[in-house]
Design a protein around this motif. Structure first.
Motif, PDB file in Angstrom:
ATOM      1  N   LYS A 150      -0.130   7.117  16.597  1.00 19.11           N
ATOM      2  CA  LYS A 150       0.015   5.971  17.500  1.00 19.11           C
ATOM      3  C   LYS A 150      -0.824   4.777  17.066  1.00 19.11           C
ATOM      4  CE  LYS A 150       1.173   8.723  21.587  1.00 19.11           C
ATOM      5  NZ  LYS A 150       0.753   9.115  22.960  1.00 19.11           N
ATOM      6  N   TYR A 151      -1.885   5.034  16.304  1.00 18.90           N
ATOM      7  CA  TYR A 151      -2.731   3.945  15.802  1.00 18.90           C
ATOM      8  C   TYR A 151      -1.922   2.949  14.972  1.00 18.90           C
ATOM      9  CZ  TYR A 151      -6.036   1.621  12.660  1.00 18.90           C
ATOM     10  OH  TYR A 151      -6.727   0.682  11.925  1.00 18.90           O
ATOM     11  N   TYR A 152      -0.879   3.438  14.327  1.00 16.21           N
ATOM     12  CA  TYR A 152      -0.100   2.611  13.401  1.00 16.21           C
ATOM     13  C   TYR A 152       1.099   1.922  14.069  1.00 16.21           C
ATOM     14  CZ  TYR A 152      -2.943   5.156  10.080  1.00 16.21           C
ATOM     15  OH  TYR A 152      -4.009   5.673   9.398  1.00 16.21           O
ATOM     16  N   GLN A 153       1.190   2.043  15.379  1.00 16.17           N
ATOM     17  CA  GLN A 153       2.294   1.439  16.118  1.00 16.17           C
ATOM     18  C   GLN A 153       2.367  -0.067  15.821  1.00 16.17           C
ATOM     19  OE1 GLN A 153       4.285   3.239  18.616  1.00 16.17           O
ATOM     20  NE2 GLN A 153       5.590   1.435  18.377  1.00 16.17           N
ATOM     21  N   GLY A 154       3.528  -0.515  15.329  1.00 21.19           N
ATOM     22  CA  GLY A 154       3.760  -1.932  15.089  1.00 21.19           C
ATOM     23  C   GLY A 154       3.015  -2.523  13.910  1.00 21.19           C
ATOM     24  N   LYS A 155       2.370  -1.694  13.091  1.00 20.67           N
ATOM     25  CA  LYS A 155       1.584  -2.203  11.971  1.00 20.67           C
ATOM     26  C   LYS A 155       2.374  -2.194  10.657  1.00 20.67           C
ATOM     27  CE  LYS A 155      -3.173  -1.169  13.441  1.00 20.67           C
ATOM     28  NZ  LYS A 155      -2.970  -0.955  14.858  1.00 20.67           N
ATOM     29  N   ARG A 156       1.913  -3.017   9.721  1.00 20.94           N
ATOM     30  CA  ARG A 156       2.443  -3.011   8.356  1.00 20.94           C
ATOM     31  C   ARG A 156       1.558  -2.065   7.544  1.00 20.94           C
ATOM     32  NH1 ARG A 156       1.707  -9.355   7.712  1.00 20.94           N
ATOM     33  NH2 ARG A 156      -0.242  -8.587   8.637  1.00 20.94           N
ATOM     34  N   VAL A 157       2.145  -0.970   7.085  1.00 26.80           N
ATOM     35  CA  VAL A 157       1.364   0.106   6.462  1.00 26.80           C
ATOM     36  C   VAL A 157       1.777   0.285   5.014  1.00 26.80           C
ATOM     37  CG1 VAL A 157       0.714   2.529   6.590  1.00 26.80           C
ATOM     38  CG2 VAL A 157       1.228   1.278   8.701  1.00 26.80           C
ATOM     39  N   LEU A 158       0.793   0.348   4.133  1.00 22.20           N
ATOM     40  CA  LEU A 158       1.049   0.677   2.732  1.00 22.20           C
ATOM     41  C   LEU A 158       0.416   2.029   2.429  1.00 22.20           C
ATOM     42  CD1 LEU A 158       1.121  -1.456  -0.402  1.00 22.20           C
ATOM     43  CD2 LEU A 158      -0.412   0.522  -0.408  1.00 22.20           C
ATOM     44  N   ILE A 159       1.200   2.919   1.837  1.00 23.93           N
ATOM     45  CA  ILE A 159       0.732   4.249   1.465  1.00 23.93           C
ATOM     46  C   ILE A 159       0.716   4.357  -0.051  1.00 23.93           C
ATOM     47  CG2 ILE A 159       1.186   6.737   1.601  1.00 23.93           C
ATOM     48  CD1 ILE A 159       2.694   6.175   4.232  1.00 23.93           C
ATOM     49  N   SER A 160      -0.396   4.793  -0.602  1.00 22.35           N
ATOM     50  CA  SER A 160      -0.506   4.994  -2.045  1.00 22.35           C
ATOM     51  C   SER A 160      -0.560   6.484  -2.336  1.00 22.35           C
ATOM     52  CB  SER A 160      -1.771   4.309  -2.579  1.00 22.35           C
ATOM     53  OG  SER A 160      -1.908   4.540  -3.969  1.00 22.35           O
ATOM     54  N   GLY A 161       0.424   6.982  -3.091  1.00 28.57           N
ATOM     55  CA  GLY A 161       0.474   8.401  -3.431  1.00 28.57           C
ATOM     56  C   GLY A 161       1.902   8.879  -3.527  1.00 28.57           C
ATOM     57  N   GLY A 162       2.090  10.087  -4.037  1.00 25.35           N
ATOM     58  CA  GLY A 162       3.439  10.595  -4.227  1.00 25.35           C
ATOM     59  C   GLY A 162       3.593  12.080  -3.975  1.00 25.35           C
ATOM     60  N   ASP A 246      -1.602  -4.245   7.384  1.00 26.41           N
ATOM     61  CA  ASP A 246      -2.536  -4.024   8.492  1.00 26.41           C
ATOM     62  C   ASP A 246      -3.343  -2.746   8.273  1.00 26.41           C
ATOM     63  OD1 ASP A 246      -1.638  -6.255  10.151  1.00 26.41           O
ATOM     64  OD2 ASP A 246       0.211  -5.099  10.366  1.00 26.41           O
ATOM     65  N   ALA A 247      -2.804  -1.853   7.442  1.00 23.86           N
ATOM     66  CA  ALA A 247      -3.496  -0.594   7.161  1.00 23.86           C
ATOM     67  C   ALA A 247      -3.056  -0.067   5.799  1.00 23.86           C
ATOM     68  CB  ALA A 247      -3.204   0.438   8.240  1.00 23.86           C
ATOM     69  N   VAL A 248      -3.994   0.577   5.112  1.00 22.47           N
ATOM     70  CA  VAL A 248      -3.724   1.207   3.821  1.00 22.47           C
ATOM     71  C   VAL A 248      -4.100   2.682   3.923  1.00 22.47           C
ATOM     72  CG1 VAL A 248      -4.304   1.286   1.362  1.00 22.47           C
ATOM     73  CG2 VAL A 248      -4.145  -0.924   2.540  1.00 22.47           C
ATOM     74  N   ILE A 249      -3.171   3.546   3.518  1.00 27.07           N
ATOM     75  CA  ILE A 249      -3.414   4.988   3.514  1.00 27.07           C
ATOM     76  C   ILE A 249      -3.363   5.464   2.069  1.00 27.07           C
ATOM     77  CG2 ILE A 249      -2.612   7.241   4.299  1.00 27.07           C
ATOM     78  CD1 ILE A 249      -1.221   5.732   6.631  1.00 27.07           C
ATOM     79  N   VAL A 250      -4.407   6.132   1.627  1.00 27.48           N
ATOM     80  CA  VAL A 250      -4.491   6.610   0.243  1.00 27.48           C
ATOM     81  C   VAL A 250      -4.417   8.130   0.231  1.00 27.48           C
ATOM     82  CG1 VAL A 250      -5.908   6.696  -1.843  1.00 27.48           C
ATOM     83  CG2 VAL A 250      -5.854   4.606  -0.451  1.00 27.48           C
ATOM     84  N   ASN A 251      -3.429   8.662  -0.482  1.00 28.70           N
ATOM     85  CA  ASN A 251      -3.268  10.114  -0.649  1.00 28.70           C
ATOM     86  C   ASN A 251      -3.180  10.436  -2.135  1.00 28.70           C
ATOM     87  OD1 ASN A 251      -1.268   9.991   2.220  1.00 28.70           O
ATOM     88  ND2 ASN A 251      -3.162  11.122   2.132  1.00 28.70           N
ATOM     89  N   HIS A 252      -4.317  10.487  -2.789  1.00 22.17           N
ATOM     90  CA  HIS A 252      -4.377  10.747  -4.220  1.00 22.17           C
ATOM     91  C   HIS A 252      -4.841  12.155  -4.532  1.00 22.17           C
ATOM     92  CE1 HIS A 252      -4.713   6.144  -5.221  1.00 22.17           C
ATOM     93  NE2 HIS A 252      -3.548   6.495  -4.715  1.00 22.17           N
ATOM     94  N   GLY A 253      -4.783  13.027  -3.536  1.00 20.65           N
ATOM     95  CA  GLY A 253      -5.127  14.424  -3.774  1.00 20.65           C
ATOM     96  C   GLY A 253      -6.553  14.747  -3.376  1.00 20.65           C
ATOM     97  N   MET A 254      -6.921  15.970  -3.697  1.00 20.64           N
ATOM     98  CA  MET A 254      -8.228  16.498  -3.329  1.00 20.64           C
ATOM     99  C   MET A 254      -8.931  17.053  -4.562  1.00 20.64           C
ATOM    100  SD  MET A 254      -8.175  16.273   0.091  1.00 20.64           S
ATOM    101  CE  MET A 254      -9.331  17.447   0.762  1.00 20.64           C
ATOM    102  N   LYS A 255     -10.233  16.898  -4.594  1.00 18.01           N
ATOM    103  CA  LYS A 255     -11.051  17.602  -5.575  1.00 18.01           C
ATOM    104  C   LYS A 255     -11.547  18.873  -4.901  1.00 18.01           C
ATOM    105  CE  LYS A 255     -12.738  13.493  -8.001  1.00 18.01           C
ATOM    106  NZ  LYS A 255     -13.943  12.681  -8.327  1.00 18.01           N
ATOM    107  N   ALA A 256     -11.215  19.985  -5.493  1.00 17.73           N
ATOM    108  CA  ALA A 256     -11.563  21.261  -4.862  1.00 17.73           C
ATOM    109  C   ALA A 256     -12.521  22.057  -5.740  1.00 17.73           C
ATOM    110  CB  ALA A 256     -10.295  22.064  -4.603  1.00 17.73           C
ATOM    111  N   ASP A 257     -13.361  22.819  -5.078  1.00 12.52           N
ATOM    112  CA  ASP A 257     -14.333  23.648  -5.797  1.00 12.52           C
ATOM    113  C   ASP A 257     -14.644  24.865  -4.934  1.00 12.52           C
ATOM    114  OD1 ASP A 257     -16.344  24.761  -7.278  1.00 12.52           O
ATOM    115  OD2 ASP A 257     -17.660  23.013  -7.244  1.00 12.52           O
ATOM    116  N   ILE A 258     -14.434  26.058  -5.487  1.00  9.76           N
ATOM    117  CA  ILE A 258     -14.721  27.268  -4.710  1.00  9.76           C
ATOM    118  C   ILE A 258     -16.213  27.606  -4.708  1.00  9.76           C
ATOM    119  CG2 ILE A 258     -12.419  28.234  -4.998  1.00  9.76           C
ATOM    120  CD1 ILE A 258     -13.539  30.031  -7.187  1.00  9.76           C
TER     121      ILE A 258
END
Length: 349
Positions: A150-162, A246-258
């Motif tokens: 709901k935070y993104y209601q009516g906003k211009r959103v750019l998402i980076s990632g695939g 109005d908002a940028v969302i970045v989804n470039h993955g996670m760095k994981a370490d056990i």
């Protein structure tokens, strides 16, 4: 010290979907169970996207991640396991009796006959956006996940990632945000085929192969971004485009370490615990399930995590009691539910 501690049949390390289902299933197998979670809450990575719709749980209609967590926790508590939060496991050792002594970051110790590791990918950190001023905007309109649609209601959103998350967030926001653009540095998206097809056939603007180049804003918020076409070697082509956001969302993955687990003598690679078809880790009595477990024909779905948990618990049971059956009655016929079924039927009436 170990003989003063309460001894459990199985201790599950990690309270995500696999660990929660294992807590329930080990109760079905009449095992005295403890669950230890490093964070202050149960649910694992599902807590990273509470509003995301989960479609791949068998027999269940689409459900928000936060609702699924609630249901998994309720199910996990069916047989009253001991649940411990806020404890990061530091190490284990064998006692002279053959049990495991688990040592946590708080100094507390836990005694158990078997261990099930359901730690996901271990310590996970998002891959941050490597652009000037990116960290400055993290508290305003630069985000690494979507926690409230709901935070993104009516906003211009750019998402980076695939990947899956980027595609899922784009689809989820398409009917909420004013505009949604997804920028991906490759031609092909890695998300599930059906979700990618849905995105490509929607009103979402697709820019590929493109990448974020500059963030443009004031001291508080990003107002626009500069994107540019990119080669397969990561070189910008200087065909700069400015996009108002109005908002940028970045989804470039996670760095994981056990983490320390790789030093316990288990079979591991950088991100996984390597197991056989019994979910055995290379140390007798220790098993792995869910995202943390890697083996041939792995099913990387929630359904797979639940199956992993049941297989691991079954083998832990027969490790403790070789005469025990390898599997059990299905839940609809299992006598352990007789009283609970009567209570439910009475409540329905």
């Amino acid at each position: 010290m170990s003989n003063k501690l309460e001894r459990f049949d199985i201790t599950i390390v990690g309270g995500g979907p696999a660990g929660l289902f294992a807590s329930f299933y080990s109760g079905m197998r009449s095992m005295k169970t403890k669950l230890i979670e490093a964070s202050p809450m149960l649910g694992g990575k599902l807590n990273s996207y509470p509003d995301k719709m989960i479609w791949d749980v068998g027999g269940m209609p689409p459900v928000q991640a936060k609702q699924l967590v609630k249901q998994l926790i309720e199910q996990a508590k069916t047989f009253d396991p001991v649940i411990v939060l806020n404890q990061q496991i530091q190490g284990i050792e064998r006692t002279k009796e053959g049990d495991f002594l688990i040592k946590s970051s708080t100094g507390e110790q836990h005694l158990t006959q078997t261990i099930l590791l359901s730690i996901g990918y271990g310590a996970k950190n998002v891959v941050k956006l490597d652009l000037k001023d990116a960290d400055k905007y993290e508290n305003t309109n630069l985000h690494y996940t979507v926690k409230n649609i709901k935070y993104y209601q009516g906003k211009r959103v750019l998402i980076s990632g695939g990947g899956d998350s980027a595609v899922d967030f784009a689809n989820a926001l398409s009917d909420v945000a004013k505009e949604v653009m997804i920028v991906h540095r490759r031609h092909e998206f890695k998300g599930h085929e059906q979700n990618v097809e849905k995105m490509l056939s929607s009103r979402i603007q697709i820019k590929r192969p493109f990448a974020l180049k500059h963030l443009i804003g004031d001291e508080r918020k990003i107002h626009s971004v500069e994107i540019d076409q990119i080669t397969n070697k990561g070189i910008f082509l200087n065909k700069n485009e400015r996009v108002q956001v109005d908002a940028v969302i970045v989804n470039h993955g996670m760095k994981a370490d056990i983490g320390q687990i790789r030093h316990w003598g288990l079979h591991t690679d950088e991100r996984h615990i390597l197991v056989n078809n019994k979910l055995e880790t290379g140390i007798d009595g220790i098993y792995a399930a869910g995202d943390s477990a890697k083996f041939a024909n792995k099913i990387n779905l929630l359904a797979g995590a639940f199956t992993d948990a049941a297989v691991a618990v079954n083998h832990a049971k027969t490790y403790l009691k070789p005469e025990a059956a390898m599997d059990i009655f299905i839940s609809s016929h299992n006598p352990v539910f007789d009283q609970k079924n009567k209570m439910i039927e009475k409540a329905v009436k």
